[in-house]
Write a protein that holds these residues in place. Structure first.
Motif, short mmCIF file in Angstrom:
data_model
loop_
_atom_site.label_atom_id
_atom_site.label_comp_id
_atom_site.label_asym_id
_atom_site.label_seq_id
_atom_site.Cartn_x
_atom_site.Cartn_y
_atom_site.Cartn_z
N ASP A 85 -15.57 36.57 53.56
CA ASP A 85 -14.81 36.38 54.64
C ASP A 85 -15.62 36.59 56.39
OD1 ASP A 85 -12.67 36.80 52.18
OD2 ASP A 85 -12.29 38.22 53.06
N ASN A 124 -14.52 33.82 59.07
CA ASN A 124 -13.84 34.26 59.98
C ASN A 124 -14.66 34.34 61.97
OD1 ASN A 124 -11.36 35.41 59.05
ND2 ASN A 124 -11.83 36.96 58.30
N GLU A 146 -4.35 33.38 54.66
CA GLU A 146 -4.14 35.14 53.97
C GLU A 146 -5.92 35.54 54.88
OE1 GLU A 146 -5.09 37.98 50.54
OE2 GLU A 146 -4.39 35.87 50.26
N ILE A 147 -6.94 34.63 55.02
CA ILE A 147 -7.66 35.69 55.12
C ILE A 147 -7.82 35.72 56.71
CG2 ILE A 147 -10.42 35.34 55.42
CD1 ILE A 147 -10.58 34.68 52.90
N VAL A 156 -5.29 35.76 59.29
CA VAL A 156 -4.57 36.15 59.32
C VAL A 156 -4.46 37.86 59.31
CG1 VAL A 156 -1.90 37.67 58.66
CG2 VAL A 156 -2.26 35.06 58.71
N ASN A 157 -5.35 38.50 58.32
CA ASN A 157 -6.24 39.57 58.59
C ASN A 157 -6.97 39.83 59.44
OD1 ASN A 157 -4.29 40.18 55.63
ND2 ASN A 157 -5.39 39.89 54.58
N ALA A 158 -7.63 38.87 59.80
CA ALA A 158 -8.46 39.65 61.14
C ALA A 158 -7.75 39.18 62.15
CB ALA A 158 -9.53 37.85 60.37
N GLU A 198 -5.36 39.76 63.01
CA GLU A 198 -4.33 40.89 63.49
C GLU A 198 -4.93 42.06 63.91
OE1 GLU A 198 -1.02 41.17 60.07
OE2 GLU A 198 -0.35 39.10 61.18
N GLN A 199 -5.74 41.54 63.37
CA GLN A 199 -7.82 42.67 64.11
C GLN A 199 -7.92 42.94 64.89
OE1 GLN A 199 -7.67 46.27 62.37
NE2 GLN A 199 -5.94 45.39 60.63
N ASN A 237 -0.14 44.34 66.43
CA ASN A 237 -0.01 43.73 66.62
C ASN A 237 1.22 42.99 67.46
OD1 ASN A 237 0.73 40.52 66.06
ND2 ASN A 237 1.60 41.46 63.38
#
Length: 211
Positions: free
Chosen positions: A85, A89, A120-121, A123-125, A127-128, A137
């Motif tokens: 990840d 990222n 998916e990976i 998006v999570n990154a 958004e953080q 967000n």
């Protein structure tokens, strides 16, 4: 305001994310995977062309778990989920404040949307990144709607991707401007009747919109 809007009667703007709003550097991910042991990552993935693995991940056809396991086939040793990840990222950088200000100004005059080929990976990154930079967000407050390819199961430059966003929001394509840093995505938008701007590597979205 750029005369483009006045000349073209633009009422709606659809933005790409990476390379337009969020700064990215694909070479950082390539280097990160090289360090993990993938010697030919550029052949597996690039901005212009991707293997079916990445296409499937970006349209939500495979999970992050399966994506990682497939990447492990290219790796010479056991690598953790976190290491994969982090490498994947590495390309995601920052979202400059001036672009947030630009979007907020545009929101007062235009219907604005986001359309991103993502996964998916990522998006999570990212958004953080937004939460660390702005406390929340921000997409939930700025864009009328945001569309991620892994959620809608469609990706640029395919016509069905653009048509989905147009139909969902009853947008007239000739009144809609699309901005993207990938030439093939811009070409796809134009084929669907949208007005489009190809944001080149040495340009910023603030410069081309001139707010």
């Amino acid at each position: 305001m750029n005369t483009f809007f006045m000349q073209k009667n633009i009422k709606n703007i659809i933005f790409d994310l990476g390379g337009v709003l969020l700064n990215i550097n694909y070479l950082l991910t390539e280097q990160a995977f090289l360090e993990l042991g993938i010697k030919d990552f550029r052949l597996v993935y690039s901005k212009a062309k991707q293997s079916s693995l990445f296409d499937q991940f970006e349209t939500g056809k495979i999970s992050a778990h399966l994506f990682r396991n497939e990447l492990r086939k290219y790796l010479p040793k056991e690598i953790s989920d976190k290491e994969i990840d982090t490498a994947w990222n590495a390309m995601l950088l920052d979202f400059p404040l001036e672009r947030v200000k630009l979007l907020r100004q545009l929101k007062n005059k235009y219907r604005i949307f986001l359309l991103s080929n993502t996964n998916e990976i990522h998006v999570n990154a990212f958004e953080q990144i937004f939460i660390r930079s702005f406390g929340s967000n921000i997409f939930e407050h700025i864009f009328e709607k945001h569309y991620y390819s892994n959620i809608i199961g469609l990706r640029k430059p395919n016509a069905d991707c653009f048509e989905y966003v147009l139909q969902q929001n009853q947008l007239n394509p000739i009144e809609t401007l699309f901005i993207d840093d990938s030439e093939q995505h811009v070409a796809g938008a134009i084929q669907c009747g949208l007005k489009a701007i190809h944001l080149k590597e040495n340009e910023t979205v603030n410069e081309i919109l001139k707010i």
